[in-house]
Design an enzyme around this catalytic site. Structure first.
Site, PDB file in Angstrom:
ATOM      1  CG  HIS A 176       5.539  92.419  70.030  1.00 14.10           C
ATOM      2  ND1 HIS A 176       5.340  91.183  69.112  1.00 14.10           N
ATOM      3  CD2 HIS A 176       4.379  92.653  70.508  1.00 14.10           C
ATOM      4  CE1 HIS A 176       3.861  91.327  68.972  1.00 14.10           C
ATOM      5  NE2 HIS A 176       3.410  92.047  69.858  1.00 14.10           N
ATOM      6  CB  ILE A 201      16.915  91.147  35.212  1.00 11.48           C
ATOM      7  CG1 ILE A 201      18.247  91.333  35.990  1.00 11.48           C
ATOM      8  CG2 ILE A 201      16.704  92.242  34.107  1.00 11.48           C
ATOM      9  CD1 ILE A 201      19.381  91.594  35.054  1.00 11.48           C
ATOM     10  N   GLY A 203      19.881  86.721  30.749  1.00  9.53           N
ATOM     11  CA  GLY A 203      21.195  86.919  31.326  1.00  9.53           C
ATOM     12  C   GLY A 203      22.266  87.911  30.880  1.00  9.53           C
ATOM     13  CG  ASP A 248      28.504  91.962  36.902  1.00  8.61           C
ATOM     14  OD1 ASP A 248      28.393  91.792  38.117  1.00  8.61           O
ATOM     15  OD2 ASP A 248      27.305  92.617  36.510  1.00  8.61           O
TER      16      ASP A 248
HETATM   17  P1  FAD Z   1      29.273  97.482  35.727  1.00 17.43           P
HETATM   18  O1  FAD Z   1      28.142  98.042  36.673  1.00 17.43           O
HETATM   19  O2  FAD Z   1      28.916  96.821  34.472  1.00 17.43           O
HETATM   20  O3  FAD Z   1      30.243  98.508  35.268  1.00 17.43           O
HETATM   21  C1  FAD Z   1      31.545  98.495  34.401  1.00 17.43           C
HETATM   22  C2  FAD Z   1      31.624  99.667  33.627  1.00 17.43           C
HETATM   23  O4  FAD Z   1      32.748  99.622  33.120  1.00 17.43           O
HETATM   24  C3  FAD Z   1      30.509 100.421  32.807  1.00 17.43           C
HETATM   25  O5  FAD Z   1      30.290 101.402  33.301  1.00 17.43           O
HETATM   26  C4  FAD Z   1      31.145 100.597  31.492  1.00 17.43           C
HETATM   27  O6  FAD Z   1      30.837 101.614  30.717  1.00 17.43           O
HETATM   28  C5  FAD Z   1      32.761 100.405  31.930  1.00 17.43           C
HETATM   29  N1  FAD Z   1      33.440  99.947  30.984  1.00 17.43           N
HETATM   30  C6  FAD Z   1      33.684  98.640  30.428  1.00 17.43           C
HETATM   31  N2  FAD Z   1      34.687  98.658  29.620  1.00 17.43           N
HETATM   32  C7  FAD Z   1      35.450  99.769  29.658  1.00 17.43           C
HETATM   33  C8  FAD Z   1      36.542 100.179  28.974  1.00 17.43           C
HETATM   34  N3  FAD Z   1      37.165  99.621  28.296  1.00 17.43           N
HETATM   35  N4  FAD Z   1      37.001 101.520  29.234  1.00 17.43           N
HETATM   36  C9  FAD Z   1      36.261 102.067  30.169  1.00 17.43           C
HETATM   37  N5  FAD Z   1      35.350 101.671  30.778  1.00 17.43           N
HETATM   38  C10 FAD Z   1      34.661 100.839  30.420  1.00 17.43           C
HETATM   39  N6  FAD Z   1      22.902  93.822  41.375  1.00 17.43           N
HETATM   40  C11 FAD Z   1      22.446  93.838  42.795  1.00 17.43           C
HETATM   41  O7  FAD Z   1      23.390  93.655  43.431  1.00 17.43           O
HETATM   42  N7  FAD Z   1      21.183  94.447  43.205  1.00 17.43           N
HETATM   43  C12 FAD Z   1      20.235  94.559  42.311  1.00 17.43           C
HETATM   44  O8  FAD Z   1      19.289  95.018  42.814  1.00 17.43           O
HETATM   45  C13 FAD Z   1      20.531  94.416  40.933  1.00 17.43           C
HETATM   46  N8  FAD Z   1      19.634  94.796  40.042  1.00 17.43           N
HETATM   47  C14 FAD Z   1      19.611  95.009  38.643  1.00 17.43           C
HETATM   48  C15 FAD Z   1      18.848  95.167  37.754  1.00 17.43           C
HETATM   49  C16 FAD Z   1      19.126  95.453  36.604  1.00 17.43           C
HETATM   50  C17 FAD Z   1      18.071  95.622  35.452  1.00 17.43           C
HETATM   51  C18 FAD Z   1      20.361  94.861  35.772  1.00 17.43           C
HETATM   52  C19 FAD Z   1      20.629  94.943  34.668  1.00 17.43           C
HETATM   53  C20 FAD Z   1      21.499  94.487  36.912  1.00 17.43           C
HETATM   54  C21 FAD Z   1      21.219  94.475  38.338  1.00 17.43           C
HETATM   55  N9  FAD Z   1      21.991  94.205  39.311  1.00 17.43           N
HETATM   56  C22 FAD Z   1      21.646  94.055  40.322  1.00 17.43           C
HETATM   57  C23 FAD Z   1      23.355  93.671  38.662  1.00 17.43           C
HETATM   58  C24 FAD Z   1      24.524  94.754  38.744  1.00 17.43           C
HETATM   59  O9  FAD Z   1      24.119  95.893  38.072  1.00 17.43           O
HETATM   60  C25 FAD Z   1      25.835  94.372  38.261  1.00 17.43           C
HETATM   61  O10 FAD Z   1      26.162  93.152  39.164  1.00 17.43           O
HETATM   62  C26 FAD Z   1      26.917  95.488  38.909  1.00 17.43           C
HETATM   63  O11 FAD Z   1      26.513  96.442  37.918  1.00 17.43           O
HETATM   64  C27 FAD Z   1      28.203  94.913  38.368  1.00 17.43           C
HETATM   65  O12 FAD Z   1      29.021  95.703  38.802  1.00 17.43           O
HETATM   66  P2  FAD Z   1      30.591  96.157  37.798  1.00 17.43           P
HETATM   67  O13 FAD Z   1      31.162  97.222  38.441  1.00 17.43           O
HETATM   68  O14 FAD Z   1      31.245  94.700  37.829  1.00 17.43           O
HETATM   69  O15 FAD Z   1      30.009  96.378  36.418  1.00 17.43           O
HETATM   70  P1  AMP Z   2      19.180  85.307  34.587  1.00 14.73           P
HETATM   71  O1  AMP Z   2      20.516  84.556  34.356  1.00 14.73           O
HETATM   72  O2  AMP Z   2      18.686  84.940  36.230  1.00 14.73           O
HETATM   73  O3  AMP Z   2      19.264  86.592  34.186  1.00 14.73           O
HETATM   74  O4  AMP Z   2      17.999  84.338  33.856  1.00 14.73           O
HETATM   75  C1  AMP Z   2      17.824  84.503  32.329  1.00 14.73           C
HETATM   76  C2  AMP Z   2      17.023  83.215  32.218  1.00 14.73           C
HETATM   77  O5  AMP Z   2      16.676  83.154  30.770  1.00 14.73           O
HETATM   78  C3  AMP Z   2      17.399  81.846  32.445  1.00 14.73           C
HETATM   79  O6  AMP Z   2      16.684  81.248  33.484  1.00 14.73           O
HETATM   80  C4  AMP Z   2      17.353  81.000  31.216  1.00 14.73           C
HETATM   81  O7  AMP Z   2      17.098  79.803  31.290  1.00 14.73           O
HETATM   82  C5  AMP Z   2      16.654  81.680  30.423  1.00 14.73           C
HETATM   83  N1  AMP Z   2      16.868  81.572  28.992  1.00 14.73           N
HETATM   84  C6  AMP Z   2      17.707  81.895  28.189  1.00 14.73           C
HETATM   85  N2  AMP Z   2      17.611  81.417  27.004  1.00 14.73           N
HETATM   86  C7  AMP Z   2      16.118  81.230  26.706  1.00 14.73           C
HETATM   87  C8  AMP Z   2      15.490  81.159  25.587  1.00 14.73           C
HETATM   88  N3  AMP Z   2      15.916  81.146  24.435  1.00 14.73           N
HETATM   89  N4  AMP Z   2      13.906  80.990  25.813  1.00 14.73           N
HETATM   90  C9  AMP Z   2      13.658  80.941  27.287  1.00 14.73           C
HETATM   91  N5  AMP Z   2      14.257  81.274  28.199  1.00 14.73           N
HETATM   92  C10 AMP Z   2      15.658  81.439  27.973  1.00 14.73           C
END
Ligand code: FAD
Ligand code: AMP
Length: 478
Positions: A451, A192, A278, A319
């Site tokens: 190709h 990210i 992270g 996640d």
């Molecule tokens: P989430 O997408 O986090 O969804 C969880 C949902 O649960 C949320 O909408 C939240 O509001 C809801 N929720 C939580 N608790 C409650 C509750 N008690 N009641 C009701 N609703 C609730 N992944 C990729 O594969 N490709 C990418 O290119 C990628 N790019 C990313 C870029 C960024 C900047 C970030 C931050 C993440 C990226 N990810 C990417 C990771 C990806 O977004 C997550 O892995 C994915 O969204 C996880 O899906 P999920 O459904 O488990 O959780």
């Molecule tokens: P990712 O888990 O891929 O989103 O990466 C997060 C990165 O942040 C990891 O590589 C960590 O080592 C790094 N990180 C976490 N805490 C710190 C910190 N205090 N200073 C610098 N890097 C950090």
């Protein structure tokens, strides 16, 4: 009496909404509880991925990559343009419109599939009852035959670098600045951090990434990570490894970041700070103690390979459970769980999980790295091919990177594929398919590739595994 559903999903991100749709397709009466309130103060489906993750980041990566290409590469392609300028608010509103279209699309799919969207916060009680608290604080309870917990993850915050939503932000905040800061510090050179750092560097910011670990992208194959670091640094990203951020302080509209490296303590002032260290599983207030759902030692909901928790009829996906935090991983788990609830024999092949970093060049991989196979003592062989030798990459003017394929010498199976280069995210698909179908490297070498295409690089890499690549000088390997 409480409404009764076959399946109640808590969380409408790519794990939860996909699970809900698949369950409904299979004839199960389904509801999804989702509490997300978007930038426009409206309830929204799609979770992190659609609202503040995968999709908006890719929208900005696309705009900024084209901006950079127009400024630096058009001339080489024989195109003269006048002054190329940025309209950052338009870029941001384009991104917002894409998010609106896609999250609205999920709401339409829910309607189409007869899924009830219960807007509010869900909490699992005992006996698979789910309490829903709406925005006004009103609660109701529904009864589920099966519950799927899909509450996702949230960014990890560092207490020493408190967010203020403007100067010090998390990944979501970094998608919304409407002007270009002159300098940006990113804590964390992970996926990210690199994607968001690239967005703002391309727009003109000086970007410095501070990373505590001493290895750049430790989960990526070593040769690819080395090439990636070289390419990103050439573009102007400054990546400082073995550098731990100790704190930050907002002063006079800027942020002073203090960090420690092998030379001691330092302070540096930036316009903005992105904390990208992270994400953590989101389990806050999701399960009442009487629901008796166990977490593991890392605070994730504990599940087996079929995403079953310790409570029969309660599943967890995406996640919030073990495994890589990737949208497609959560979606596949959603499909598997819905199908298993419906009595089908579904599973997820966790060994064949595609990974992508959407920088330029893109980094993409599946399976084991060379470092992993070596440490596991597997008898392996590597084939590789540089994009510099690809006719299509030359024609595109985009020749940085390589394709690397690792095969098991005992049976010729693909152990891993590692790419860095143009469209690596799309090219990865053929290796994923090859691994899923248990194809051999010889099968890839035997397959006719059009190709001139970038995919020929994979063909040549497969041929090169035993010294047969046509467009590079290689020797027959033993
Ligand atoms: P989430 O997408 O986090 O969804 C969880 C949902 O649960 C949320 O909408 C939240 O509001 C809801 N929720 C939580 N608790 C409650 C509750 N008690 N009641 C009701 N609703 C609730 N992944 C990729 O594969 N490709 C990418 O290119 C990628 N790019 C990313 C870029 C960024 C900047 C970030 C931050 C993440 C990226 N990810 C990417 C990771 C990806 O977004 C997550 O892995 C994915 O969204 C996880 O899906 P999920 O459904 O488990 O959780
Ligand atoms: P990712 O888990 O891929 O989103 O990466 C997060 C990165 O942040 C990891 O590589 C960590 O080592 C790094 N990180 C976490 N805490 C710190 C910190 N205090 N200073 C610098 N890097 C950090």
């Amino acid at each position: 009496m409480a409404d009764v559903y076959d399946v109640v999903v808590i969380g409408g991100g790519p794990a939860g909404y996909v699970a809900a749709i698949r369950a409904a397709q299979l004839g199960l009466k389904t509801a999804c509880v989702e509490k997300w309130i978007n930038k426009q103060d409206k309830p929204a489906l799609g979770g992190t991925c659609l609202n503040v993750g995968c999709i908006p980041s890719k929208a900005l990566l696309e705009s900024t990559e084209l901006y950079e290409t127009a400024r630096h590469n058009f001339f080489d392609l024989g195109i003269n343009v006048g002054d190329v300028s940025l309209d950052v608010p338009k870029m941001i509103s384009r991104k917002d419109q894409i998010v609106k279209d896609l999250t609205g699309g999920v709401a339409m799919l829910f309607k189409h599939n007869g899924i009830d969207w219960l807007q509010g916060e869900g909490k699992l009680l005992a006996d698979k009852q789910v309490q829903v608290t709406d925005q006004k604080g009103k609660t109701s309870v529904v009864q589920a035959g099966n519950v799927i917990l899909a509450t996702g993850s949230v960014p990890i915050e560092l207490s020493a670098t408190p967010l203020d939503g403007d100067i010090v932000v998390d990944s979501a905040g970094a998608l919304d600045w409407e002007s270009v800061p002159s300098s940006v510090c990113v804590i964390g050179a992970g996926v990210i951090g690199l994607e968001l750092g690239s967005v703002w560097r391309r727009m003109g910011s000086e970007v410095v990434l501070l990373e505590a670990q001493d290895t750049f992208l430790p989960m990526v194959d070593g040769a690819v990570a080395k090439e990636a670091k070289r390419a990103f640094e050439k573009q102007g990203l400054s990546i400082l490894l073995s550098t731990r951020v100790m704190g930050s302080e907002v002063k006079k509209g800027q942020v002073v970041v203090s960090y420690h490296d092998s030379e001691g303590d330092h302070e540096r002032t930036f316009d903005k700070l992105i904390v990208a260290v992270g994400r953590r599983a989101y389990t806050d207030n999701v399960c009442a103690s009487e629901a008796d759902v166990q977490l593991d030692e890392r605070g994730l909901i504990h599940v087996n390979e079929y995403c079953e928790t310790n409570v029969p009829g309660v599943f967890a996906i995406g996640d919030v459970v073990r495994g890589p935090m990737l949208a497609h991983k959560g979606s596949e788990e959603g499909v598997m769980v819905a199908e298993r609830i419906a009595g089908e024999h579904a599973s997820v092949n966790y060994d064949v999980m595609p990974n992508v970093i959407y920088t330029h060049p893109e980094v993409a991989w599946v399976g084991k790295t060379e470092e992993q196979v070596k440490s596991e003592g597997i008898d392996y062989q590597v084939g590789s091919f540089p994009f510099a030798a690809s006719g299509r990459a030359k024609a595109k003017g985009d020749t940085t990177g390589l394709v690397k394929i690792i095969r098991d010498k005992s049976n010729d199976r693909v152990l891993g594929a590692h790419l860095i280069g143009p469209s690596a995210s799309e090219l990865l698909g053929q290796s994923v398919l090859a691994m899923e179908f248990d194809a051999t490297v010889e099968d890839i070498a035997h397959t006719i590739h059009a190709h001139p295409t970038l995919s020929e690089a994979m063909h040549e890499a497969a041929l090169s595994a035993d010294g047969r690549a046509i467009h590079i000088g290689n020797r027959k390997r033993k």
